[in-house]
Enzyme design. Sequence first.
Site, PDB file in Angstrom:
ATOM      1  N   ASP A 183       1.036  -2.369  10.273  1.00  0.00           N
ATOM      2  CA  ASP A 183      -0.264  -2.405   9.608  1.00  0.00           C
ATOM      3  C   ASP A 183      -0.360  -3.676   8.796  1.00  0.00           C
ATOM      4  O   ASP A 183       0.644  -4.362   8.549  1.00  0.00           O
ATOM      5  CB  ASP A 183      -0.460  -1.180   8.708  1.00  0.00           C
ATOM      6  CG  ASP A 183      -1.850  -1.151   8.071  1.00  0.00           C
ATOM      7  OD1 ASP A 183      -2.837  -1.354   8.807  1.00  0.00           O
ATOM      8  OD2 ASP A 183      -1.958  -0.946   6.855  1.00  0.00           O
ATOM      9  N   SER A 184      -1.565  -3.994   8.365  1.00  0.00           N
ATOM     10  CA  SER A 184      -1.780  -5.181   7.545  1.00  0.00           C
ATOM     11  C   SER A 184      -1.241  -4.998   6.134  1.00  0.00           C
ATOM     12  O   SER A 184      -1.090  -5.974   5.393  1.00  0.00           O
ATOM     13  CB  SER A 184      -3.267  -5.504   7.473  1.00  0.00           C
ATOM     14  OG  SER A 184      -3.978  -4.449   6.842  1.00  0.00           O
TER      15      SER A 184
ATOM     16  N   CYS B 266      -3.691  -0.054  12.527  1.00  0.00           N
ATOM     17  CA  CYS B 266      -4.666  -0.951  11.911  1.00  0.00           C
ATOM     18  C   CYS B 266      -5.786  -1.130  12.916  1.00  0.00           C
ATOM     19  O   CYS B 266      -5.543  -1.544  14.059  1.00  0.00           O
ATOM     20  CB  CYS B 266      -4.006  -2.291  11.583  1.00  0.00           C
ATOM     21  SG  CYS B 266      -5.142  -3.569  11.014  1.00  0.00           S
ATOM     22  N   ASN B 267      -6.998  -0.807  12.525  1.00  0.00           N
ATOM     23  CA  ASN B 267      -8.123  -0.930  13.457  1.00  0.00           C
ATOM     24  C   ASN B 267      -8.373  -2.375  13.863  1.00  0.00           C
ATOM     25  O   ASN B 267      -8.651  -2.658  15.028  1.00  0.00           O
ATOM     26  CB  ASN B 267      -9.380  -0.339  12.818  1.00  0.00           C
ATOM     27  CG  ASN B 267      -9.346   1.172  12.749  1.00  0.00           C
ATOM     28  OD1 ASN B 267      -9.752   1.868  13.664  1.00  0.00           O
ATOM     29  ND2 ASN B 267      -8.830   1.697  11.650  1.00  0.00           N
TER      30      ASN B 267
ATOM     31  N   GLU C 262      -4.254  -1.061  -1.992  1.00  0.00           N
ATOM     32  CA  GLU C 262      -3.093  -1.941  -2.127  1.00  0.00           C
ATOM     33  C   GLU C 262      -2.626  -2.032  -3.578  1.00  0.00           C
ATOM     34  O   GLU C 262      -1.470  -2.360  -3.839  1.00  0.00           O
ATOM     35  CB  GLU C 262      -3.411  -3.338  -1.586  1.00  0.00           C
ATOM     36  CG  GLU C 262      -3.564  -3.413  -0.071  1.00  0.00           C
ATOM     37  CD  GLU C 262      -2.247  -3.293   0.676  1.00  0.00           C
ATOM     38  OE1 GLU C 262      -1.219  -3.751   0.155  1.00  0.00           O
ATOM     39  OE2 GLU C 262      -2.249  -2.742   1.802  1.00  0.00           O
TER      40      GLU C 262
ATOM     41  N   CYS D 271     -10.714   2.537   8.778  1.00  0.00           N
ATOM     42  CA  CYS D 271      -9.568   1.704   8.406  1.00  0.00           C
ATOM     43  C   CYS D 271      -8.504   2.643   7.869  1.00  0.00           C
ATOM     44  O   CYS D 271      -8.832   3.602   7.157  1.00  0.00           O
ATOM     45  CB  CYS D 271      -9.977   0.676   7.355  1.00  0.00           C
ATOM     46  SG  CYS D 271      -8.607  -0.236   6.598  1.00  0.00           S
ATOM     47  N   THR D 272      -7.245   2.380   8.180  1.00  0.00           N
ATOM     48  CA  THR D 272      -6.192   3.317   7.782  1.00  0.00           C
ATOM     49  C   THR D 272      -5.963   3.344   6.276  1.00  0.00           C
ATOM     50  O   THR D 272      -5.323   4.268   5.770  1.00  0.00           O
ATOM     51  CB  THR D 272      -4.867   2.999   8.505  1.00  0.00           C
ATOM     52  OG1 THR D 272      -4.527   1.615   8.302  1.00  0.00           O
ATOM     53  CG2 THR D 272      -5.000   3.275   9.996  1.00  0.00           C
ATOM     54  N   HIS D 273      -6.465   2.357   5.553  1.00  0.00           N
ATOM     55  CA  HIS D 273      -6.385   2.415   4.097  1.00  0.00           C
ATOM     56  C   HIS D 273      -7.307   3.502   3.532  1.00  0.00           C
ATOM     57  O   HIS D 273      -7.005   4.117   2.509  1.00  0.00           O
ATOM     58  CB  HIS D 273      -6.786   1.072   3.472  1.00  0.00           C
ATOM     59  CG  HIS D 273      -5.745   0.011   3.541  1.00  0.00           C
ATOM     60  ND1 HIS D 273      -5.476  -0.685   4.703  1.00  0.00           N
ATOM     61  CD2 HIS D 273      -4.907  -0.503   2.593  1.00  0.00           C
ATOM     62  CE1 HIS D 273      -4.529  -1.583   4.462  1.00  0.00           C
ATOM     63  NE2 HIS D 273      -4.162  -1.493   3.190  1.00  0.00           N
TER      64      HIS D 273
END
Length: 263
Positions: A12-13, A75-76, A155, A187-189
Amino acid sequence: MGNLEKSVGILDSGVGGLSVLLEIRKKLPNIPIHYIGDSAWCPYGNKPAEQIQARSFAVTERLIEMGAHTIVVACNSATIHAVEALRASYPITFIGMEPAVKPASKLTKTGTIGVLATEASIAGEKFHRLLQTHIHPNGLKVITQHCPDFVTLVERGVLTGAEVEDAVSRYALPMVKAGADTLVLGCTHYPFLRETIQKVVGPSIQLIDTGEAVARQTASILALDRGHGEISVHTTGNLACLEHLFPILCPSLSANLAEILIT
């Protein structure tokens, strides 16, 4: 390679993909998992496609070195710009993410769906193909909104409170006022903010993400759930930040945390 052949890699980012890790661990409690969050380059969503693809390849190489035999691109943005190239380049299984437009199209009663996502996801050809397949033929309407503050908040480990509520109000409430009754967390966040998003938009609005579906697909591929279930979580960013964030985002899990350099 023993158990390494049945280990899962997750890229992932940043820390958003930990929402997918949580779902995978529920379904595969014994599979070793190697996670790399590319926080030094986070977010991916506002980066050029070529850069997203290059970073995805670099992280994938390290996951393969760690023994990952199945890699979840959690991550999309990376899925849109890199997953097909990854599948063409490596003889292993890649599982990607995509905004949950299809299930949203089946749930909406008003015919209007809101998609909260990154700039890269919304602009990607894969997303537009989803609309052509599941939205336009059914006479539905999609409202899109990129949400850079959501990633920044997660984050930082800020999941609730006035700052999050303000961001949700700016991004999501206009969609609800425009008639959206189903919101896609693209978004996975974003699932880490689900509680606050639901609070702001109200209980009648349906929220959908793809973490559980990806975990289910991963479990179906890795039918043999063997191993000791170790989890290693690496960051290309600051280790102290990861050590602070991990117990906030994944309070039910224990993992080996480490910093990793990927150039």
